[in-house]
Design a protein around this motif. Structure first.
Motif, PDB file in Angstrom:
ATOM      1  N   UNK A 294       0.826  -1.139  -0.047  1.00  0.00           N
ATOM      2  CA  UNK A 294      -0.032   0.031   0.015  1.00  0.00           C
ATOM      3  C   UNK A 294       0.790   1.396   0.058  1.00  0.00           C
ATOM      4  N   UNK A 295       0.265   2.291   0.606  1.00  0.00           N
ATOM      5  CA  UNK A 295       0.973   3.559   0.587  1.00  0.00           C
ATOM      6  C   UNK A 295       2.118   3.869   1.114  1.00  0.00           C
ATOM      7  N   UNK A 296       2.568   2.713   2.047  1.00  0.00           N
ATOM      8  CA  UNK A 296       3.843   2.859   2.698  1.00  0.00           C
ATOM      9  C   UNK A 296       5.056   2.506   1.783  1.00  0.00           C
ATOM     10  N   UNK A 297       4.703   1.739   0.847  1.00  0.00           N
ATOM     11  CA  UNK A 297       5.833   1.322  -0.298  1.00  0.00           C
ATOM     12  C   UNK A 297       6.371   2.584  -1.142  1.00  0.00           C
ATOM     13  N   UNK A 298       5.246   3.286  -1.449  1.00  0.00           N
ATOM     14  CA  UNK A 298       5.658   4.726  -2.431  1.00  0.00           C
ATOM     15  C   UNK A 298       6.107   5.745  -1.275  1.00  0.00           C
ATOM     16  N   UNK A 299       5.941   5.754  -0.316  1.00  0.00           N
ATOM     17  CA  UNK A 299       6.487   6.720   1.109  1.00  0.00           C
ATOM     18  C   UNK A 299       7.941   6.455   1.156  1.00  0.00           C
ATOM     19  N   UNK A 300       8.064   5.086   1.233  1.00  0.00           N
ATOM     20  CA  UNK A 300       9.338   4.679   1.726  1.00  0.00           C
ATOM     21  C   UNK A 300      10.589   4.886   0.473  1.00  0.00           C
ATOM     22  N   UNK A 301       9.743   4.663  -0.764  1.00  0.00           N
ATOM     23  CA  UNK A 301      10.666   4.629  -2.142  1.00  0.00           C
ATOM     24  C   UNK A 301      11.136   5.986  -2.375  1.00  0.00           C
ATOM     25  N   UNK A 302      10.158   7.120  -1.950  1.00  0.00           N
ATOM     26  CA  UNK A 302      10.366   8.558  -2.634  1.00  0.00           C
ATOM     27  C   UNK A 302      11.815   8.948  -2.002  1.00  0.00           C
ATOM     28  N   UNK A 303      12.020   8.893  -0.685  1.00  0.00           N
ATOM     29  CA  UNK A 303      13.373   9.324  -0.164  1.00  0.00           C
ATOM     30  C   UNK A 303      14.289   8.577  -0.522  1.00  0.00           C
ATOM     31  N   UNK A 304      14.305   7.544  -0.909  1.00  0.00           N
ATOM     32  CA  UNK A 304      15.589   6.745  -1.519  1.00  0.00           C
ATOM     33  C   UNK A 304      15.827   7.186  -2.875  1.00  0.00           C
ATOM     34  N   UNK A 305      14.718   7.435  -3.754  1.00  0.00           N
ATOM     35  CA  UNK A 305      14.893   8.099  -5.009  1.00  0.00           C
ATOM     36  C   UNK A 305      15.745   9.480  -5.158  1.00  0.00           C
ATOM     37  N   UNK A 306      15.067  10.174  -4.113  1.00  0.00           N
ATOM     38  CA  UNK A 306      15.683  11.577  -3.715  1.00  0.00           C
ATOM     39  C   UNK A 306      17.007  11.557  -3.491  1.00  0.00           C
ATOM     40  N   UNK A 307      17.529  10.665  -2.785  1.00  0.00           N
ATOM     41  CA  UNK A 307      18.769  10.411  -2.384  1.00  0.00           C
ATOM     42  C   UNK A 307      19.836   9.935  -3.703  1.00  0.00           C
ATOM     43  N   UNK A 308      19.395   8.838  -4.306  1.00  0.00           N
ATOM     44  CA  UNK A 308      19.953   8.468  -5.492  1.00  0.00           C
ATOM     45  C   UNK A 308      20.313   9.740  -6.650  1.00  0.00           C
ATOM     46  N   UNK A 309      19.281  10.561  -6.546  1.00  0.00           N
ATOM     47  CA  UNK A 309      19.359  11.686  -7.399  1.00  0.00           C
ATOM     48  C   UNK A 309      20.279  12.662  -6.929  1.00  0.00           C
ATOM     49  N   UNK A 310      20.573  12.885  -5.656  1.00  0.00           N
ATOM     50  CA  UNK A 310      21.535  13.700  -5.206  1.00  0.00           C
ATOM     51  C   UNK A 310      23.094  13.099  -5.220  1.00  0.00           C
ATOM     52  N   UNK A 311      23.043  11.690  -5.252  1.00  0.00           N
ATOM     53  CA  UNK A 311      24.278  11.048  -5.579  1.00  0.00           C
ATOM     54  C   UNK A 311      24.698  10.878  -6.972  1.00  0.00           C
ATOM     55  N   UNK A 312      23.648  11.194  -7.764  1.00  0.00           N
ATOM     56  CA  UNK A 312      23.899  11.074  -9.209  1.00  0.00           C
ATOM     57  C   UNK A 312      24.233   9.639  -9.696  1.00  0.00           C
ATOM     58  N   UNK A 313      23.670   8.667  -9.135  1.00  0.00           N
ATOM     59  CA  UNK A 313      23.857   7.197  -9.349  1.00  0.00           C
ATOM     60  C   UNK A 313      22.451   6.318  -9.352  1.00  0.00           C
ATOM     61  N   UNK A 314      22.696   5.261 -10.085  1.00  0.00           N
ATOM     62  CA  UNK A 314      21.815   4.279  -9.857  1.00  0.00           C
ATOM     63  C   UNK A 314      22.053   2.965  -8.927  1.00  0.00           C
ATOM     64  N   UNK A 315      21.456   2.631  -8.346  1.00  0.00           N
ATOM     65  CA  UNK A 315      21.741   1.519  -7.473  1.00  0.00           C
ATOM     66  C   UNK A 315      20.913   0.226  -7.023  1.00  0.00           C
ATOM     67  N   UNK A 316      21.244  -0.974  -6.925  1.00  0.00           N
ATOM     68  CA  UNK A 316      19.987  -1.694  -6.035  1.00  0.00           C
ATOM     69  C   UNK A 316      19.879  -1.199  -4.858  1.00  0.00           C
ATOM     70  N   UNK A 317      18.868  -1.180  -3.851  1.00  0.00           N
ATOM     71  CA  UNK A 317      18.222  -0.779  -2.968  1.00  0.00           C
ATOM     72  C   UNK A 317      17.553  -1.805  -2.186  1.00  0.00           C
TER      73      UNK A 317
END
Length: 398
Positions: A294-317
């Protein structure tokens, strides 16, 4: 019972007319006395229900006793404050967002503001009924049918919000992303989407849907950019959380993937009796169906994607969310989002292997990896690849 409750989260999938877990929570909340008229500063917050869709109940939340106090990171205190937030309800068709009457227009003005708005609401009769607890929404007090609304203060509308709301040619998804890139908060964006102020075909969107839609739309837009970035090397582990929600988030080498494992301990919000573990995952193509978490999945994913964007990298999470009995009442998915952000603000620990990272994560968790690793596709995939390269390097190169 625990499995059904965590899957349902108060939606009535068990067939009972009222969720017994939510009844227990309501008994702990002292509902305030309310008359036919109420004035105070709306946070600003507007609630749009889903029952009866496409004819729904919508209106601003107004606190009993004047202005709302500052939020506190204590569950009992948060519930006490949220009990005072009274739902003013106007029955309206979702399509009426295109040509709102005066009452809905007042609610839309409140939703556009980034600061509390002084509001007066009169009710047909004193608000009554149940408090609203939910796995996605923040708790709310009783509701009453609106007779009239007066916005007596001046809404503070950010320039970008005013511009995007006035643009009826831009698609809703593009509007959401443009607002986010202009530093408008996710909460503010979901509020605008909910009251029908974004997009070409404008309509009211139930608040719970708008919250998850905002997380998903913003996340998917970031993912499109991340997939063009170089792959991350090594293993990094971030730890932290709030309100009995603890995260261990591992960044791994390779193309983008995101896996969330939820571990609900007995006594936590939706797991009164037994330990429950669930998981969900996506790869470079993102998701095509709604997550069972449910909504918790998308809420947890958003900060991770924000962090990847700051790192300028893609990764397995691999994100491990452990929910303890400290989180004894549901407060909404904002808790998941903020807990993940708290973890990602920590200083990362670096490791040579996934196994080392898992052992470090275990030292701060109640649950051993033996209980959850068979739920994880990321763990098995990384282990298999590690084993393959280890065995390959051991061969005689001659």
């Amino acid at each position: 019972m625990a499995v059904r409750c965590i899957t349902c989260k108060g939606r009535g999938l068990c067939g009972r007319p009222v969720c017994p877990l939510l009844i227990k929570l309501e008994e702990l909340a002292a509902l305030p006395r309310i008359g036919n008229r109420l004035s105070g500063e709306s946070p600003p917050e507007v609630f749009v229900g889903r029952h009866g869709y496409p004819v729904v109940r919508a209106g601003p939340l107004v606190p009993v006793g004047g202005s709302p106090e500052q939020p506190a990171l204590d569950i009992a205190r948060i519930i006490s404050l949220r009990t005072r937030m009274v739902r003013s309800e106007l029955e309206i068709h979702v399509q009426d967002a295109k040509n709102p009457g005066r009452l809905l227009e007042s609610a839309q003005q409140i939703a556009m503001s980034s600061r509390p708005v002084e509001t007066e609401v009169s009710f047909v009769r004193p608000p009554e009924g149940r408090m609203l607890f939910d796995g996605v929404l923040s708790p709310m007090g009783p509701g009453g049918r609106i007779e009239d609304i007066d916005v007596t203060g001046n809404p503070f509308v950010p320039r970008k919000v005013d511009q995007i709301v006035g643009d009826t040619d831009v698609r809703a998804s593009s509007a959401v992303c443009e607002l986010y890139s202009s530093s408008i908060s996710v909460d503010h964006i979901s509020r605008l989407l909910s009251v029908g102020l974004l997009g070409r075909d404008r309509r009211l969107v139930p608040t719970r849907w708008a919250i998850t839609a905002s997380d998903d739309i913003i996340g998917n837009a970031m993912l499109g950019r991340i997939l063009d970035m170089p792959e991350f090397g090594g293993y990094e582990l971030y730890s932290g959380g709030i309100l009995g929600n603890h995260f261990e988030i591992i960044f791994m080498p390779g193309a983008y993937s995101f896996e969330l494992i939820e571990i609900w301990h007995p006594g936590s919000a939706w797991s009164p009796e037994h330990l429950w573990i669930g998981s969900d995952r996506e790869g470079t193509t993102g998701r095509r169906t709604y997550s069972p978490l449910a909504g918790g999945y998308y809420a947890a994913r958003l900060p991770v994607l924000e962090h990847l964007l700051r790192m300028k990298r893609q990764a397995g999470i691999l994100a491990l969310r452990e929910i303890t009995e400290e989180y004894w009442a549901p407060l909404g998915v904002w808790v998941v989002r903020d807990a993940a952000r708290a973890a990602l603000e920590s200083r990362p620990l670096r490791f040579e292997t996934l196994e080392e990272a898992i052992r470090s994560a275990e030292s701060r968790m109640r649950t051993k990896s033996s209980a959850w690793k068979h739920h994880s596709k990321s763990f098995s995939r990384q282990t298999t690849l590690s084993s393959f390269f280890a065995s390959d390097s051991s061969k005689d190169p001659r």
